[in-house]
Design an enzyme around this catalytic site. Structure first.
Site, mmCIF file in Angstrom:
data_model
loop_
_atom_site.group_PDB
_atom_site.id
_atom_site.type_symbol
_atom_site.label_atom_id
_atom_site.label_comp_id
_atom_site.label_asym_id
_atom_site.label_seq_id
_atom_site.Cartn_x
_atom_site.Cartn_y
_atom_site.Cartn_z
ATOM 1 N N MET A 30 7.854 -11.706 -6.293
ATOM 2 C CA MET A 30 7.357 -10.565 -5.507
ATOM 3 C C MET A 30 8.335 -9.392 -5.597
ATOM 4 O O MET A 30 8.265 -8.467 -4.782
ATOM 5 C CB MET A 30 7.138 -10.996 -4.056
ATOM 6 C CG MET A 30 6.060 -12.068 -3.954
ATOM 7 S SD MET A 30 5.282 -12.155 -2.345
ATOM 8 C CE MET A 30 6.655 -12.542 -1.311
ATOM 9 N N GLY A 31 9.238 -9.459 -6.582
ATOM 10 C CA GLY A 31 10.148 -8.328 -6.788
ATOM 11 C C GLY A 31 11.320 -8.338 -5.819
ATOM 12 O O GLY A 31 11.598 -9.349 -5.184
ATOM 13 N N LEU A 33 14.383 -8.107 -6.843
ATOM 14 C CA LEU A 33 14.986 -9.219 -7.588
ATOM 15 C C LEU A 33 16.472 -9.383 -7.297
ATOM 16 O O LEU A 33 17.192 -8.412 -7.092
ATOM 17 C CB LEU A 33 14.767 -8.999 -9.091
ATOM 18 C CG LEU A 33 13.302 -8.860 -9.515
ATOM 19 C CD1 LEU A 33 13.219 -8.597 -11.019
ATOM 20 C CD2 LEU A 33 12.491 -10.094 -9.147
ATOM 21 N N GLY A 36 18.898 -15.136 -7.939
ATOM 22 C CA GLY A 36 18.034 -16.321 -7.904
ATOM 23 C C GLY A 36 16.856 -16.146 -8.859
ATOM 24 O O GLY A 36 16.570 -17.014 -9.689
ATOM 25 N N HIS A 37 16.188 -14.991 -8.768
ATOM 26 C CA HIS A 37 15.077 -14.707 -9.684
ATOM 27 C C HIS A 37 15.574 -14.694 -11.130
ATOM 28 O O HIS A 37 14.921 -15.220 -12.025
ATOM 29 C CB HIS A 37 14.474 -13.331 -9.397
ATOM 30 C CG HIS A 37 13.852 -13.186 -8.033
ATOM 31 N ND1 HIS A 37 14.364 -12.351 -7.069
ATOM 32 C CD2 HIS A 37 12.758 -13.758 -7.482
ATOM 33 C CE1 HIS A 37 13.613 -12.412 -5.986
ATOM 34 N NE2 HIS A 37 12.627 -13.255 -6.198
ATOM 35 N N GLN A 61 -0.921 -13.801 0.995
ATOM 36 C CA GLN A 61 -0.045 -14.887 1.436
ATOM 37 C C GLN A 61 0.807 -14.511 2.640
ATOM 38 O O GLN A 61 1.600 -15.318 3.118
ATOM 39 C CB GLN A 61 0.839 -15.380 0.290
ATOM 40 C CG GLN A 61 1.979 -14.448 -0.080
ATOM 41 C CD GLN A 61 2.692 -14.935 -1.326
ATOM 42 O OE1 GLN A 61 2.138 -14.959 -2.423
ATOM 43 N NE2 GLN A 61 3.941 -15.353 -1.169
ATOM 44 N N GLN A 153 6.377 -24.804 -1.551
ATOM 45 C CA GLN A 153 5.503 -24.047 -2.461
ATOM 46 C C GLN A 153 5.410 -24.754 -3.812
ATOM 47 O O GLN A 153 4.327 -24.846 -4.400
ATOM 48 C CB GLN A 153 6.069 -22.637 -2.639
ATOM 49 C CG GLN A 153 5.479 -21.867 -3.791
ATOM 50 C CD GLN A 153 6.001 -20.446 -3.854
ATOM 51 O OE1 GLN A 153 5.546 -19.591 -3.120
ATOM 52 N NE2 GLN A 153 6.967 -20.198 -4.714
ATOM 53 N N VAL A 176 20.038 -20.463 -5.926
ATOM 54 C CA VAL A 176 21.242 -19.653 -6.140
ATOM 55 C C VAL A 176 21.677 -19.103 -4.789
ATOM 56 O O VAL A 176 20.855 -18.588 -4.020
ATOM 57 C CB VAL A 176 20.975 -18.514 -7.154
ATOM 58 C CG1 VAL A 176 22.215 -17.655 -7.336
ATOM 59 C CG2 VAL A 176 20.530 -19.092 -8.491
ATOM 60 N N ARG A 187 14.575 -10.995 1.312
ATOM 61 C CA ARG A 187 14.567 -10.567 2.717
ATOM 62 C C ARG A 187 15.981 -10.351 3.263
ATOM 63 O O ARG A 187 16.137 -9.751 4.324
ATOM 64 C CB ARG A 187 13.818 -11.584 3.578
ATOM 65 C CG ARG A 187 12.318 -11.611 3.296
ATOM 66 C CD ARG A 187 11.592 -12.583 4.218
ATOM 67 N NE ARG A 187 10.151 -12.507 4.037
ATOM 68 C CZ ARG A 187 9.466 -13.227 3.141
ATOM 69 N NH1 ARG A 187 10.093 -14.051 2.341
ATOM 70 N NH2 ARG A 187 8.148 -13.103 3.051
HETATM 71 P P1 AMP Z 1 9.760 -14.563 -4.382
HETATM 72 O O1 AMP Z 1 9.981 -13.258 -5.092
HETATM 73 O O2 AMP Z 1 10.528 -14.688 -3.105
HETATM 74 O O3 AMP Z 1 8.306 -14.914 -4.242
HETATM 75 O O4 AMP Z 1 10.393 -15.670 -5.325
HETATM 76 C C1 AMP Z 1 9.982 -15.811 -6.658
HETATM 77 C C2 AMP Z 1 10.552 -17.078 -7.207
HETATM 78 O O5 AMP Z 1 11.973 -17.043 -7.132
HETATM 79 C C3 AMP Z 1 10.107 -18.328 -6.413
HETATM 80 O O6 AMP Z 1 9.848 -19.385 -7.310
HETATM 81 C C4 AMP Z 1 11.320 -18.611 -5.562
HETATM 82 O O7 AMP Z 1 11.429 -19.966 -5.173
HETATM 83 C C5 AMP Z 1 12.434 -18.208 -6.497
HETATM 84 N N1 AMP Z 1 13.648 -17.926 -5.718
HETATM 85 C C6 AMP Z 1 13.752 -17.150 -4.612
HETATM 86 N N2 AMP Z 1 15.020 -17.176 -4.139
HETATM 87 C C7 AMP Z 1 15.719 -17.979 -4.966
HETATM 88 C C8 AMP Z 1 17.081 -18.424 -5.004
HETATM 89 N N3 AMP Z 1 17.971 -18.039 -4.097
HETATM 90 N N4 AMP Z 1 17.453 -19.249 -6.000
HETATM 91 C C9 AMP Z 1 16.555 -19.662 -6.933
HETATM 92 N N5 AMP Z 1 15.270 -19.288 -6.953
HETATM 93 C C10 AMP Z 1 14.852 -18.461 -5.982
#
Ligand code: AMP
Length: 279
Positions: A30-31, A33, A36-37, A61, A153, A176, A187
């Site tokens: 969802m950007g 970034l 982790g992403h 969602q 999820q 991460v 967030r």
């Molecule tokens: P989101 O943008 O929050 O929907 O996350 C997109 C993807 O990045 C999802 O598969 C998340 O589980 C993954 N993600 C979010 N935060 C982390 C993190 N800290 N470490 C690894 N993956 C992450």
């Protein structure tokens, strides 16, 4: 990196790549970034020839409109990050591109929808499966990458892939964390200094469970972990639970298959989640 905004352009591009025998990895996001992403992009680059990232803040969602409105959208910065991570294609559609009026999505998420995030965020996984299915159809990836950060999820999407017999491999990627242990999250930028400092408590509570897992009972572990959240009025704990890794049922007794500890907590107005697998 190619930036595409419509499904038609995307499908055309993917078909061309596939006709050359190239494999496709998808990283849905969802950007806003963070590292982790980008670690998911790194995994995709190892496992697939072409990496497609999607950035789409999916309205279906969000169970909380304030969260949707306040969701950060630094698209220029995101593009720079994806480019330096070596992403090949960014799919960045508008809401109208992904949804038509009065659309029906009747996939039954099932039991997982009644537990933890499913129970506390009604409709959340309905929306997640709806958009992930659309992205799978548009990108037609060989493999898709998801973070353990959103463990439930991952289980929901794994079940959907099985139920709908989709030919897509899924890979779960490690969480991460910031140097102090806080799981990276889009967030986190909404936390003020005081909130940011206290947020590490989610990680500390999970670490406590992991460290004391063999010597304390499940009940003691959960009660003691919940006490970490009691003193600070900024914290509003929703749950800290030790569950079965597959079903996410509350664990009744310690199992040789291991377990997962999961936590959700409001820090001020920001809702954070985290988890840790107990080997
Ligand atoms: P989101 O943008 O929050 O929907 O996350 C997109 C993807 O990045 C999802 O598969 C998340 O589980 C993954 N993600 C979010 N935060 C982390 C993190 N800290 N470490 C690894 N993956 C992450």
């Amino acid at each position: 990196m190619k930036i595409l905004n419509t499904k038609v352009e995307l499908v055309r591009e993917i078909n061309q790549l596939k006709s050359k025998g190239l494999s496709i990895g998808l990283v849905p996001t969802m950007g806003a970034l963070h590292q982790g992403h980008l670690s998911l992009i790194g995994e995709s680059k190892k496992r697939a020839n072409i990496t497609v990232a999607s950035i789409f803040v999916n309205p279906t969602q969000f169970d909380n409109q304030e969260d949707l409105v306040n969701y950060p959208k630094p698209i220029e910065e995101d593009i720079r990050k994806l480019e330096s991570a070596g992403c090949d294609i960014l799919f960045n559609p508008e809401v109208e591109e992904m949804y038509k009026d009065h659309e029906v999505w009747d996939y039954e998420v099932g039991d997982l929808d009644t537990k933890l995030e499913g129970e506390l965020r009604p409709g959340h996984y309905k929306g997640v499966t709806q958009i992930v299915y659309k992205l799978f159809k548009a990108v037609n990836p060989d493999i898709a990458f998801f973070g353990q950060k959103d463990y439930q999820q991952f289980l929901v999407i794994s079940k959907m892939v099985k139920d709908l017999a989709l030919h897509i491999k899924l890979q779960l990627c490690d969480i991460v964390r910031e140097p102090d242990g806080l799981a990276m999250s889009s967030r986190n930028v909404r936390l003020n200094k005081e909130e940011r400092d206290i947020s590490v408590v989610l990680y500390k509570a999970l670490e406590y469970i992991k460290q004391h897992y063999t010597e304390l009972s499940l009940q003691e572990l959960q009660q003691n972990a919940a006490r970490f959240f009691e003193k600070n009025p900024l914290l509003n704990l929703e749950y800290v639970k030790i569950c079965d890794k597959e079903s996410l049922d509350l664990l009744q007794e310690k199992s040789p298959n291991g377990a997962i500890a999961l936590v959700a907590c409001f820090v001020g107005k920001v809702r954070l989640i985290d988890n840790m697998i107990i080997p």
